[in-house]
Scaffold this motif. Structure first.
Motif, PDB file in Angstrom:
ATOM      1  N   CYS A  83       0.814  -1.216   0.000  1.00 50.06           N
ATOM      2  CA  CYS A  83       0.000   0.000   0.000  1.00 50.06           C
ATOM      3  C   CYS A  83       0.851   1.272   0.000  1.00 50.06           C
ATOM      4  O   CYS A  83       0.347   2.359  -0.227  1.00 50.06           O
ATOM      5  N   ARG A  84       2.152   1.127   0.253  1.00 50.11           N
ATOM      6  CA  ARG A  84       2.995   2.339   0.318  1.00 50.11           C
ATOM      7  C   ARG A  84       3.681   2.595  -1.019  1.00 50.11           C
ATOM      8  O   ARG A  84       3.563   1.809  -1.939  1.00 50.11           O
ATOM      9  N   GLY A  85       4.362   3.708  -1.111  1.00 46.57           N
ATOM     10  CA  GLY A  85       5.118   4.018  -2.326  1.00 46.57           C
ATOM     11  C   GLY A  85       4.262   4.673  -3.385  1.00 46.57           C
ATOM     12  O   GLY A  85       3.077   4.944  -3.174  1.00 46.57           O
ATOM     13  N   VAL A  86       4.881   4.896  -4.543  1.00 46.97           N
ATOM     14  CA  VAL A  86       4.244   5.654  -5.619  1.00 46.97           C
ATOM     15  C   VAL A  86       2.925   5.030  -6.059  1.00 46.97           C
ATOM     16  O   VAL A  86       1.939   5.722  -6.284  1.00 46.97           O
ATOM     17  N   TYR A  87       2.909   3.669  -6.187  1.00 46.37           N
ATOM     18  CA  TYR A  87       1.704   3.011  -6.690  1.00 46.37           C
ATOM     19  C   TYR A  87       0.749   2.617  -5.565  1.00 46.37           C
ATOM     20  O   TYR A  87      -0.306   2.066  -5.818  1.00 46.37           O
ATOM     21  N   GLY A  88       1.133   2.885  -4.331  1.00 50.42           N
ATOM     22  CA  GLY A  88       0.356   2.445  -3.171  1.00 50.42           C
ATOM     23  C   GLY A  88      -1.122   2.776  -3.228  1.00 50.42           C
ATOM     24  O   GLY A  88      -1.962   1.886  -3.102  1.00 50.42           O
ATOM     25  N   PRO A  89      -1.489   4.044  -3.445  1.00 57.29           N
ATOM     26  CA  PRO A  89      -2.925   4.380  -3.449  1.00 57.29           C
ATOM     27  C   PRO A  89      -3.694   3.614  -4.526  1.00 57.29           C
ATOM     28  O   PRO A  89      -4.807   3.144  -4.282  1.00 57.29           O
ATOM     29  N   GLY A  90      -3.093   3.447  -5.710  1.00 59.31           N
ATOM     30  CA  GLY A  90      -3.756   2.695  -6.786  1.00 59.31           C
ATOM     31  C   GLY A  90      -3.920   1.237  -6.406  1.00 59.31           C
ATOM     32  O   GLY A  90      -4.991   0.646  -6.599  1.00 59.31           O
ATOM     33  N   GLU A  91      -2.868   0.645  -5.853  1.00 58.63           N
ATOM     34  CA  GLU A  91      -2.931  -0.758  -5.437  1.00 58.63           C
ATOM     35  C   GLU A  91      -4.008  -0.950  -4.377  1.00 58.63           C
ATOM     36  O   GLU A  91      -4.751  -1.933  -4.391  1.00 58.63           O
ATOM     37  N   THR A  92      -4.096  -0.003  -3.472  1.00 55.55           N
ATOM     38  CA  THR A  92      -5.075  -0.111  -2.388  1.00 55.55           C
ATOM     39  C   THR A  92      -6.496  -0.029  -2.940  1.00 55.55           C
ATOM     40  O   THR A  92      -7.368  -0.814  -2.560  1.00 55.55           O
TER      41      THR A  92
END
Ligand SMILES: Nc1nc2c(c(=O)[nH]1)N[C@H]1C(S)=C(S)[C@@H](COP(=O)(O)O)O[C@H]1N2
Ligand SMILES: [Mo]
Length: 241
Positions: free
Chosen positions: A39-48
């Motif tokens: 959930c962290r990092g650049v793609y975190g919000p998208g993955e979440t």
């Protein structure tokens, strides 16, 4: 309360919290098991967002199953590293000494041979392997649902993920408990009416047809139940299809 209204509640709660602040969204998401390990990092919000949507809306959905006529004539086995000396030795002995260890947060850790696994209920599914690189094929997969093995091992209620390991040291992956118990998640020993060929992960492959091909790890030797997970893979941890 009907499940749909609970979903609507959680979804709108998440959206509202997204506006109000990420900390609140994080709290709601965690409480409902909607936050993936990456959930962290650049793609975190998208993955979440992807993971939360899948878990709220399609948790129990089945991967598409195909008629026998759609089984690919020339299934494409991804390139695999040359088998190690250890693998060749096991292969020369007909995989009689192949073992699958189930450990971690389970009441009854166990070590199973292929014969043990064959004595468990056998099911088959005709599903697609979809590689993130853009190719796919349909095959019949024959094996035993992982859920039955997990029942025997007695996965503890606090376990949230399964991590699984291949005899290829670079290959391990993990799934959440929902996918672990999903009826199409199989320990696979057969393919298209024959034994599972080595190129396709024989003697033992975990098929996770609800997710992209890389989650279907070949040459499985160990499955361990854990309550938290640090994910450092190159691809998205949740690869739902
Ligand atoms: N042990 C192991 N498992 C693996 C791989 C691998 O190289 N080694 N490749 C993965 C990837 S990226 C994909 S897309 C599928 C490919 O499955 P296939 O070889 O049956 O086409 O296996 C997955 N499982
Ligand atoms: Mo892949």
């Amino acid at each position: 309360m009907k499940p749909i209204s609970r979903r609507a509640l959680i979804t709108s709660g998440l959206a509202a919290a997204g506006v109000a602040g990420l900390a609140a969204a994080d709290r709601i998401g965690r409480r409902h098991g909607l936050i993936p390990p990456d959930c962290r990092g650049v793609y975190g919000p998208g993955e979440t967002l992807t993971y939360a949507a899948h878990r709220l809306l399609t948790r129990d959905a089945m991967a598409r199953e195909f008629p026998r006529s759609m089984i690919s004539k020339t299934p494409f086995a991804n390139e695999v590293a040359p088998p190690s000396a250890e693998f060749k030795k096991l292969q020369a002995a007909g995989f009689g000494d192949w073992r699958l260890t189930i450990d971690g947060m389970v009441a009854h850790p166990m070590t199973l041979s292929l014969a043990d696994l064959r004595s468990m209920p056998t099911h088959s599914q005709i599903t697609e392997v979809v590689c993130e690189e853009g190719w796919s094929y349909v095959a019949e997969w024959i094996g035993t649902p992982l859920s039955g093995v997990l029942r025997e091992a007695g996965v503890l209620p606090q376990a949230r993920y399964l991590k699984y390991f291949s005899i290829q040291p670079d290959w391990s992956d993990s799934i959440d408990i929902a996918d672990a118990h999903h009826p199409q998640t199989f320990l696979t020993m057969g393919m298209n009416d024959g034994e599972l060929p080595v190129g396709f992960g024989g003697p033992l492959r975990l098929r996770v047809p609800r997710q992209l091909g890389y989650k279907s790890v070949k040459y499985i030797t160990r499955i361990t139940a854990i309550d938290s997970l640090k994910y450092q893979g190159d691809y998205a941890w949740f690869a739902g299809i």
